[in-house]
Design a protein around this motif. Structure first.
Motif, PDB file in Angstrom:
ATOM      1  N   PRO B  34     -20.749  44.133  65.070  1.00  0.00           N
ATOM      2  CA  PRO B  34     -21.271  42.754  65.417  1.00  0.00           C
ATOM      3  C   PRO B  34     -22.518  43.088  65.849  1.00  0.00           C
ATOM      4  N   THR B  67     -14.396  44.573  75.668  1.00  0.00           N
ATOM      5  CA  THR B  67     -13.558  44.952  74.515  1.00  0.00           C
ATOM      6  C   THR B  67     -12.140  44.596  74.998  1.00  0.00           C
ATOM      7  N   ALA B  88     -10.271  37.001  65.009  1.00  0.00           N
ATOM      8  CA  ALA B  88     -11.408  37.583  65.050  1.00  0.00           C
ATOM      9  C   ALA B  88     -12.648  36.359  64.501  1.00  0.00           C
ATOM     10  N   TYR B  91     -13.249  34.080  68.061  1.00  0.00           N
ATOM     11  CA  TYR B  91     -13.778  34.487  69.132  1.00  0.00           C
ATOM     12  C   TYR B  91     -14.751  35.562  69.073  1.00  0.00           C
ATOM     13  N   CYS B  92     -14.899  36.195  67.899  1.00  0.00           N
ATOM     14  CA  CYS B  92     -15.740  37.431  67.541  1.00  0.00           C
ATOM     15  C   CYS B  92     -16.759  37.225  66.268  1.00  0.00           C
ATOM     16  N   SER B  95     -15.423  39.607  63.681  1.00  0.00           N
ATOM     17  CA  SER B  95     -15.269  41.102  63.732  1.00  0.00           C
ATOM     18  C   SER B  95     -14.005  41.371  64.473  1.00  0.00           C
ATOM     19  N   PHE B 106     -10.789  43.632  69.988  1.00  0.00           N
ATOM     20  CA  PHE B 106     -11.438  42.372  69.779  1.00  0.00           C
ATOM     21  C   PHE B 106     -12.752  42.783  70.751  1.00  0.00           C
ATOM     22  N   VAL B 108     -16.412  40.972  72.576  1.00  0.00           N
ATOM     23  CA  VAL B 108     -17.115  39.670  72.620  1.00  0.00           C
ATOM     24  C   VAL B 108     -18.206  40.075  73.676  1.00  0.00           C
ATOM     25  N   ASP B 109     -19.116  39.259  73.735  1.00  0.00           N
ATOM     26  CA  ASP B 109     -20.438  39.421  74.278  1.00  0.00           C
ATOM     27  C   ASP B 109     -20.506  38.432  75.515  1.00  0.00           C
ATOM     28  N   LYS B 113     -15.883  34.101  76.709  1.00  0.00           N
ATOM     29  CA  LYS B 113     -15.292  34.234  75.678  1.00  0.00           C
ATOM     30  C   LYS B 113     -14.098  35.248  75.955  1.00  0.00           C
TER      31      LYS B 113
END
Lengths: 472, 395
Positions: B34, B67, B88, B91-92, B95, B106, B108-109, B113
């Motif tokens: 990602p 993560t 994925a 939310y991702c 990815s 999974f 996320v940033d 999220k």
């Protein structure tokens, strides 16, 4: 460090590759699933649907129901394949013995590895798993995917296979479980042409190399594990697919001595990231740990109250070489005594980092028990730079292979050949000088195998001359 | 390019080399990272486990990636993988990654999220009630139990794998979702001595084991096997050439020499050794692969044999819990199971875990002497008094 693949790969778009419509992908209701019974009685397996841990039986039933409801022309393998697999599994539980036949050589044209033949020994009872071959798919380094790729694999595998898989096998491959001999070549064509993706290794060849998450998401990685893994995988494709070895050979790449892919226990050639300069220290961050402003060990112990962080007890006293101390409120490390075990860095990752002059240690010969017993990898190269194009590493690999392929017997792993010949002979074969780093202790027995050239005058002597000095 | 719907797809059996692509290798890893991973490759500064199963990694650039780690059964259907893809996508940005120990991760940033993703994952259950994506497996706990194929797909297993792992994982679930142990505990499972899962360096290893020497299928052995290969396969030289009463070529086996490795069966299908009563489970403990503090070490056999009680293996589960619970209360912070056993002494390990020490736990194979005690430095436990009594040393 930005990185781009040498050969750009075409992007896969699921909307272009897909076989099944959304309606087909969601072809059953929760209610139907609740009431669903497979065609065989599987009381023990149903017992495994209970409990909190993900149930592989519950999962398999979903797929069994989906296949029941798919149109005949939307799958090339019998629709009962999952139900028959579950039925045979129940029989194995009842009888305490597996029902997969031994052997069966199948593969794709020109390759010696990547496909494992599997046949049921109850084909009359479970006809749809009479052929149930495995395909190993070479996973991308450190197992990141996107959904377009995974969905494409799923559609292909629903259509040409059982819909059952492992994410992932122990060696790292994505494992597709269960297809017929007829479908092996078509699957290989779909993988290569549509997905730009090769199969992995099996048999007496280089097994699919695998690596830790490395620089992608870890502050400890001392070299680019993914890049080295990818480079060697590509460079040695021939060895991966066309068996020429005595037995399997595994490369694994750990970014640091923490060893998250367990290379030291299970690879013939283990690459472990390390450094040769000093551990970097941020003294302010050390103080923050001592003050309790930062949680130690990255919070890995936060499930239990272990009391206030004590740097003396938790770091300095646990250092295996006792090379650390506090002097005037500052942490001091005697780096020349450090064995880079990672403990202090793991406990205080904000304060301590591996040095900047990084590379790899290389160890050889790890394996599981079969044949001569389990072996841990032996340290042979204390330090080597690991930078593209990695020619120094390839050169070493080829020397090792040359020795092993020359001397190894059928089914003899590198570690066993090293044992049989001895470490000195192995070092000689790959042209490296001996060093105390390679042993835990020097030898305890004095049975040194001196060679003739070691001894002045050689070994040839005259008995008459001897008798002239010593009467019989 | 669409997937083909033709029975043989692009493959033409009459011309197998037509348009053939080979040696492509895997997909390149970079394309599946990602953006937050691509942008911070090699720049990670530190990480923290925020709660069991939730990690945050912080980059020198200031970027963060969260993560969520979930357990998985390893064995999955396309139906399940598509659900992973749905998550994925939601939310991702499509990815997802898998760990060496078969967890699903999974990434996320943002915290927002992350919270939504957590809630979603916790809500997803199979109709029979088990979690599809239990969150956990980080830090000082038990992460996913890696395992082999067992009866699901293997031709040499001495036990089943997926069912044993399901049974043990259900019982250790609180340790998967918690971080209450002194250090991480890695549990691994292999269904025969081949150890496709290489479990020999795990804190707790479960190992399928045969106990009956091979049966010889005299009728076909000469037709389906290379007899010299079968003979050479035995590491103990227990197999030798023989003749059947009819004069056919076969082998004989010195049964007392067999240590049940199954290597002969791997080489020759006319020498099967599976057996309902003979097969079972061995438990090993105290191994590790990390170089942290102490050196990597092999696991040691602590329970020589337990029966294959399908499907829930109550004896295996009970013994694993005995080991884990004794370790949990007794070991120091950061101390791995094997380091704990070495510090207190293996004699104390057996006392504290309540496991029985039998003759089968004393090595009698190669290099066995290395494991015998050649010192008077030992600790007294009931086992020692029993020997003293038997020797007439005390009343």
């Amino acid at each position: 460090m930005p990185f781009e693949p040498k050969e750009p790969q075409k992007e896969i778009k699921y909307q272009e590759t897909r076989i099944y419509t959304d309606a087909e992908l969601n072809n059953y209701t929760e209610e139907e699933l609740k009431n669903f019974k497979i065609k065989h009685e599987i009381p023990d397996l149903e017992e495994l649907e209970k409990g909190p841990w993900p149930s592989f039986v519950a999962d398999a039933k979903q797929e069994a129901l989906r296949r029941r409801k798919l149109a005949d022309d939307k799958m090339l393998i019998d629709r009962d394949v999952v139900e028959d697999m579950l039925g045979q599994l129940q029989v194995s539980f009842d009888e305490g013995e597996t029902h997969w036949k031994h052997g069966g050589i199948v593969g794709v044209f020109g390759y010696g590895g990547g496909v494992i033949g599997r046949y049921s020994d109850l084909p009359e009872k479970y006809p749809s798993i009479a052929h149930f071959h495995t395909i190993r798919v070479n996973q991308p380094a450190s197992k990141f995917y996107n959904s377009d790729f995974l969905r494409t694999v799923c559609d292909m595998w629903e259509y040409r296979g059982s819909g059952l898989m492992n994410l992932h096998g122990s060696t790292g491959d994505m494992v597709l479980l269960g297809t017929t001999t007829e479908q092996l070549e078509p699957i290989f064509f779909e993988l290569t042409h549509v997905m730009g993706q090769d199969i992995g290794g099996s048999g007496s060849n280089l097994r699919t190399p695998s690596c830790c998450i490395g620089k992608a998401r870890c502050e400890f990685a001392c070299y680019d594990t993914q890049d080295l893994c990818y480079e060697l995988t590509q460079y040695y494709q021939d060895e991966l697919h066309r068996p020429a070895f005595p037995y399997k050979f595994k490369f694994k790449f750990d970014g640091c001595p923490n060893g998250c892919v367990a290379s030291i226990a299970r690879s013939d050639m283990s690459f472990i990231g390390t450094w040769r300069d000093d551990i970097r220290i941020d003294q302010d961050a050390v103080k923050a740990y001592i003050a309790g402003d930062v949680i130690p060990n990255g919070g890995a112990h936060r499930g239990r109250d272990w009391g206030k962080f004590d740097i003396q007890k938790e770091v300095i006293d646990l250092c295996p070489t006792k090379c650390m101390s506090m002097v005037d409120g500052e942490l001091v490390i005697d780096n020349k005594e450090c064995t880079r075990c990672m403990h202090c860095i793991n406990v205080m990752p904000k304060a301590l980092k591996p040095g900047k002059d990084t590379g790899i240690s290389i160890l050889f010969g790890a394996k599981a028990p079969i044949l001569e017993g389990a072996q841990m990898a032996t340290l042979v190269v204390p330090f080597m730079k690991a930078e593209p194009p990695y020619d120094n590493i390839k050169e070493l690999i080829e020397k090792v292979w040359e020795f092993w392929m020359e001397e190894g017997k059928n089914r003899e792993r590198l570690g066993e050949v090293m044992q049989r010949f001895g470490l000195p002979k192995f070092l000689e074969a790959i042209g490296l000088p001996p060093a105390p780093q390679m042993v835990k202790t020097p030898r305890e027995n004095p049975y040194i195998l001196w060679k003739e050239e070691d001894v002045p005058g050689g070994w040839t002597r005259d008995i008459k001359e001897y008798r002239a000095r010593h009467k019989r | 390019m669409a997937l083909s719907l033709d029975r043989l797809g692009l493959y033409d059996p009459k011309d197998p080399l037509k348009d053939r692509l080979t040696d492509l290798g895997p997909r390149h890893f970079w394309q599946y990272f990602p953006p937050v991973i691509q942008n911070n490759y090699g720049k990670w500064a530190y990480h923290e486990v925020l709660e069991p199963g939730i990690l945050v990694h912080v980059s020198e650039t200031g970027d963060k990636v969260y993560t969520v780690r979930c357990g998985a059964a390893r064995f999955m259907t396309v139906q399940h993988v598509r659900e992973i893809c749905d998550i994925a996508d939601k939310y991702c940005e499509g990815s997802v990654r898998f760990t060496t120990r078969n967890n699903i991760e999974f990434l996320v940033d943002s915290i927002e999220k992350l919270e939504a993703l957590k809630k979603d994952l916790e809500s997803r259950k199979f109709v029979s009630g088990s979690y599809k994506f239990p969150i956990g497996g980080t830090g000082a706990g038990v992460t996913n139990i890696v395992h082999t194929q067992g009866y699901v797909h293997c031709h040499t297993p001495a036990t089943d794998a997926s069912s044993m792992v399901k049974a043990v994982s259900d019982e250790l679930f609180e340790y998967f979702q918690g971080m209450t142990l002194p250090a991480k505990v890695r549990v691994s499972m292999a269904c025969c001595l081949n150890m496709c899962g290489a479990v020999h360096c795990s804190d707790i290893a479960l190992l399928g084991y045969h106990r009956k020497p091979p049966i010889i299928d005299h009728e076909v052995i000469d037709k389906v096997c290379e007899i010299p290969l079968a003979i050479a396969a035995c590491p103990l030289g227990a197999i030798s050439p023989d003749k059947t009463p009819e004069g056919g070529k076969t082998v004989k086996i010195k049964q007392e020499r067999c240590m049940f490795c199954g290597n002969c069966y791997t080489m020759c299908q006319a020498l099967p050794l599976s057996d309902k009563e003979g097969d079972g489970v061995t438990i090993l403990a105290g191994g590790k692969i990390s170089n942290r503090i102490s050196k990597p070490k092999f696991s040691k056999v602590v329970v020589p044999w337990l029966p294959n009680t399908f499907p829930r293996f109550p004896e295996v589960v009970e013994n694993v819990k005995k080991i884990l619970e004794a370790y949990a209360v007794d070991a120091n912070k950061y101390e791995r199971l094997g380091d704990w056993a070495e510090r207190i002494g293996w004699e104390k390990f057996f006392e504290k875990t309540g496991l029985e020490f039998t003759e089968h736990l004393i090595d009698d194979y190669r290099l066995a002497y290395d494991t015998w005690r050649t010192s008077t430095q030992f600790k007294f436990t009931d086992a020692a008094w029993n020997v003293s009594k038997a020797a007439g040393g005390i009343e």
